[in-house]
Design a protein around this motif. Structure first.
Motif, PDB file in Angstrom:
ATOM      1  N   THR A 210      21.858 -11.160  21.777  1.00  0.00           N
ATOM      2  CA  THR A 210      22.438 -12.041  20.763  1.00  0.00           C
ATOM      3  C   THR A 210      23.047 -11.191  19.672  1.00  0.00           C
ATOM      4  O   THR A 210      22.407 -10.267  19.163  1.00  0.00           O
ATOM      5  CB  THR A 210      21.375 -12.972  20.158  1.00  0.00           C
ATOM      6  OG1 THR A 210      20.834 -13.813  21.180  1.00  0.00           O
ATOM      7  CG2 THR A 210      21.981 -13.857  19.066  1.00  0.00           C
TER       8      THR A 210
ATOM      9  N   TYR B  80      18.647 -10.911  27.495  1.00  0.00           N
ATOM     10  CA  TYR B  80      19.747 -11.508  26.744  1.00  0.00           C
ATOM     11  C   TYR B  80      20.072 -10.634  25.535  1.00  0.00           C
ATOM     12  O   TYR B  80      19.196  -9.965  24.980  1.00  0.00           O
ATOM     13  CB  TYR B  80      19.368 -12.908  26.247  1.00  0.00           C
ATOM     14  CG  TYR B  80      18.879 -13.838  27.330  1.00  0.00           C
ATOM     15  CD1 TYR B  80      19.758 -14.681  28.014  1.00  0.00           C
ATOM     16  CD2 TYR B  80      17.531 -13.854  27.695  1.00  0.00           C
ATOM     17  CE1 TYR B  80      19.303 -15.528  29.014  1.00  0.00           C
ATOM     18  CE2 TYR B  80      17.075 -14.691  28.694  1.00  0.00           C
ATOM     19  CZ  TYR B  80      17.958 -15.527  29.353  1.00  0.00           C
ATOM     20  OH  TYR B  80      17.505 -16.365  30.346  1.00  0.00           O
TER      21      TYR B  80
ATOM     22  N   ASN C  63      25.216 -20.420  22.481  1.00  0.00           N
ATOM     23  CA  ASN C  63      24.031 -20.016  23.247  1.00  0.00           C
ATOM     24  C   ASN C  63      23.818 -20.983  24.406  1.00  0.00           C
ATOM     25  O   ASN C  63      23.099 -21.973  24.288  1.00  0.00           O
ATOM     26  CB  ASN C  63      22.794 -19.990  22.346  1.00  0.00           C
ATOM     27  CG  ASN C  63      21.539 -19.551  23.090  1.00  0.00           C
ATOM     28  OD1 ASN C  63      21.616 -19.014  24.189  1.00  0.00           O
ATOM     29  ND2 ASN C  63      20.383 -19.786  22.500  1.00  0.00           N
TER      30      ASN C  63
ATOM     31  N   THR D 292      25.220 -15.508  22.133  1.00  0.00           N
ATOM     32  CA  THR D 292      24.228 -14.997  23.082  1.00  0.00           C
ATOM     33  C   THR D 292      24.819 -14.894  24.469  1.00  0.00           C
ATOM     34  O   THR D 292      25.526 -15.797  24.927  1.00  0.00           O
ATOM     35  CB  THR D 292      22.995 -15.915  23.123  1.00  0.00           C
ATOM     36  OG1 THR D 292      22.414 -16.001  21.817  1.00  0.00           O
ATOM     37  CG2 THR D 292      21.949 -15.379  24.088  1.00  0.00           C
TER      38      THR D 292
ATOM     39  N   THR E 270      16.206 -16.617  21.760  1.00  0.00           N
ATOM     40  CA  THR E 270      17.653 -16.417  21.771  1.00  0.00           C
ATOM     41  C   THR E 270      18.276 -17.345  20.733  1.00  0.00           C
ATOM     42  O   THR E 270      17.622 -18.209  20.173  1.00  0.00           O
ATOM     43  CB  THR E 270      18.260 -16.695  23.159  1.00  0.00           C
ATOM     44  OG1 THR E 270      18.076 -18.081  23.496  1.00  0.00           O
ATOM     45  CG2 THR E 270      17.620 -15.834  24.225  1.00  0.00           C
TER      46      THR E 270
END
Length: 461
Positions: free
Chosen positions: A152, A150, A100, A32, A107
């Motif tokens: 991922t 974000y 992450n 991420t 996320t």
């Protein structure tokens, strides 16, 4: 835009591959990074000709979007679906490599999907692409939360994979997905509109009412279908844009499975979990909106004091409270509902909050809550048995839990109402209502007509 550097990506992939012992084994690698804001629907649209199986989720309360592209991993369960899905999810996380640093909701590894309304009801070809429990971990997931964005990337790696080749493929696909894509504005024309067996449906309402008056059943929810045919293939991105424009207070969702897409604008949350903080929603009792402020207020007051709607709402409140009390502490339920206004409709609304005990999971709560009295009836098993026997409809995922969960112990599921199943030039719309001892079949029929409107209005009706 990119905080996760290419050499980092290769290193993460290389270490994951080195940890795989056999040719049959695999590991999911999830990475991420924070990105500049990108329009969620544009990202969804850009993938139209690149990857199948897109997923869209929007919760307006927090300005929260999830857009999944492709599938890195699937979890499908037919038997003991809640237990098997939970087991498969936990096993996936145990083997995964997760990078992450943000750990924001939505996320990390995120699975998006849903379940069918009733796996004991025989299925038809209408829902053949939607399994009793079907969740997808997308290859690419864009998350927008609290004005931050974000990306991922999830890659399933095996023993003989090459880190650099995987990294290059990932980068090329990402660049393609972030090409600006405008939403093609489509004016669908309905060339055929057909209510499926409306007279027979009213007769089923009469049978349900008779059953209620001669048994311990208090409520049975009956659904029906409307079939549409269009002048051309429906553009999912265009429909989603219309739903976003016209139903900003609802959950907007779309789940593609091959050539089919189940989408809608549902106001009904089933459950939301942030770590151990649980929120469920009682949303039952329906009335239209007024044409003026005064008329709207009068309808709201009437809904708050209408005996049938209050009884229907109280069924849901009691059921949710009783269903989750053994799994939770600090359970809080307000004594009176309030009005929850939407574009076309207004509902009675009661929020329920609690703290989830450590030994229970989100899937445990969903299993206990589904179906709520608002979609099944009460008592649960007796009403479901009547629906299986008399309702002439394969509900599929209509009225069932849809949503997402992540590797940070967050998740949210809604009840898939105000929805339609799109198949190229065709669509099936679904609507239901709660039958109680004093129900009038004609009035229940008109209530379902109102509930068809949110989807009908964005599909050219």
């Amino acid at each position: 835009m990119i905080e996760l550097k290419e050499e980092q990506v290769e290193t993460i992939l290389e270490k994951a591959i080195e940890g795989i012992n056999s040719d049959d084994d695999y590991q999911l690698v999830s990475m991420t990074k924070k990105i500049k804001y990108n329009n969620a629907l544009s990202f969804f649209e850009a993938a139209k000709y690149i990857k199948k199986n897109r997923t869209f989720w929007m919760s307006s309360e927090e300005d929260f979007y999830l857009v999944g592209i492709g599938q890195a991993y699937e979890i499908i369960a037919e038997e003991s679906r809640f237990e098997e899905t939970k087991k498969a999810w936990n096993q996936l996380l145990e083997k995964a490599t997760i990078y992450n640093p943000y750990e924001q909701p939505g996320t990390g590894i995120v699975a998006l999907g849903g379940l069918s309304f009733d796996p004991k009801k025989p299925t038809t070809p209408l829902w053949e692409n939607f399994k009793p429990s079907h969740f997808t971990v997308p290859e690419f997931l864009m998350t927008k939360h609290n004005r931050e964005c974000y990306l991922t990337v999830n890659i399933l790696v095996r023993k003989n994979d090459h880190p650099r080749q995987l990294a290059n493929e990932w980068r090329d696909l990402e660049n393609s997905l972030f090409q600006k894509a405008s939403i093609e504005k489509q004016m669908l024309t309905i060339t055929e509109k057909k209510e499926i067996e409306p007279t027979e449906w009213k007769e089923t309402v009469r049978k349900a009412k008779e059953k209620i008056n001669h048994s311990d059943i208090e409520k049975i929810v009956l659904a029906r279908e409307m079939y549409l045919r269009f002048n051309e293939n429906a553009n999912i991105g265009s429909i989603l844009q219309k739903l976003l424009d016209t139903h900003p207070s609802s959950y907007i969702f779309a789940i593609e499975k091959d050539e089919d897409c189940f989408l809608g604008a549902t106001p009904e949350r089933l459950v939301k979990l942030e770590k151990d903080h649980l929120l469920s929603t009682c949303l039952a009792g329906t009335a239209p909106r007024g044409k003026t402020k005064e008329e709207d207020q009068a309808i709201s007051e009437g809904l708050l004091h209408d005996q049938k709607n209050r009884e229907e709402h109280d069924f849901v409140v009691k059921m949710i409270k009783n269903a989750i009390k053994d799994c939770c502490t600090h359970l809080d339920v307000p004594n009176e509902p309030i009005i929850y206004p939407l574009t076309n409709l207004q509902h009675l609304y009661t929020p329920v909050t609690a703290t989830l005990k450590k030994e229970y999971s989100l899937f445990d709560i969903i299993e206990k809550l589904h179906p709520t009295p608002a979609l099944g009836g009460t008592p649960k098993e007796a009403s479901l048995q009547f629906i299986r026997e008399y309702e002439r409809l394969d509900r599929g995922w209509y009225g069932a839990p849809i949503g997402w969960l992540d590797s940070n112990q967050n998740g949210e599921f809604a009840v898939a109402i105000r929805s339609a199943l799109i198949k190229d030039t065709e669509a099936s719309l679904f609507a239901g209502c709660g039958v109680v001892k004093d129900s009038n079949p004609d009035e229940e029929y008109e209530e379902t007509n109102i509930k068809f409107l949110p989807m009908l209005s964005v599909l050219g009706g």
